[in-house]
Design a protein around this motif. Structure first.
Motif: not given
Length: 159
Positions: A116-122
């Motif tokens: 979630e912090k790194t923006g990797d929602a998948e």
């Protein structure tokens, strides 16, 4: 826990190779916040395997997850993921083999926070799906999850 640490350190030094004392020493290092040093002790010991023995692995996984969380808090997400991955291994010298269906829900919860912090929602969704699948198959986690403890000063360790 400081006096217990001093006592187990003395036993560790006086009786090298005694895995029972070494596990106690590792435990009190952990309880005193010395996670990396606890892992160093665990790397040096050889626990005789027997049915149901998981103290060494529990300490190993817990210390790695605490270090993962600490890395996460400082923004070192790559290191945090490395600790998570390590926490899922079952070093043979710790006396317990990998179970048929290991419970890695705490590790997947840590992955969700990182992704979630790194923006990797998948990848975050994949980790949540693993948690949901395991829970459907084997039920709710017994005892307090590592993440339900809120990483407070009142954390109850799994050992």
């Amino acid at each position: 826990y400081a006096s217990a640490l001093a006592l187990t350190a003395e036993g560790h030094d006086k009786f090298p190779g005694n895995y029972i004392l070494d596990l106690a020493y590792s435990k009190y290092l952990t309880l005193n916040g010395n996670y990396e040093q606890s892992l160093e002790v665990l790397q040096e010991i050889n626990v005789l395997p027997f049915e149901g023995e998981n103290t060494g692995h529990d300490l190993f996984a817990y210390n790695n997850l605490v270090l993962a969380y600490n890395s996460y808090k400082t923004g070192d997400y790559k290191q945090a993921l490395a600790y998570v991955e390590t926490s899922e291994t079952y070093p043979e010298h710790l006396g317990s083999g990998k179970p048929s269906f290991p419970d890695h829900r705490d590790q997947d919860q840590m992955r969700i926070l990182i992704y979630e912090k790194t923006g990797d929602a998948e990848k975050a969704r994949e980790a949540q799906a693993k948690i949901d699948d395991y829970t459907r198959r084997f039920g709710e986690k017994r005892g307090r999850s590592f993440f339900n403890q809120q990483f407070s000063s009142t954390v109850i360790q799994p050992f």
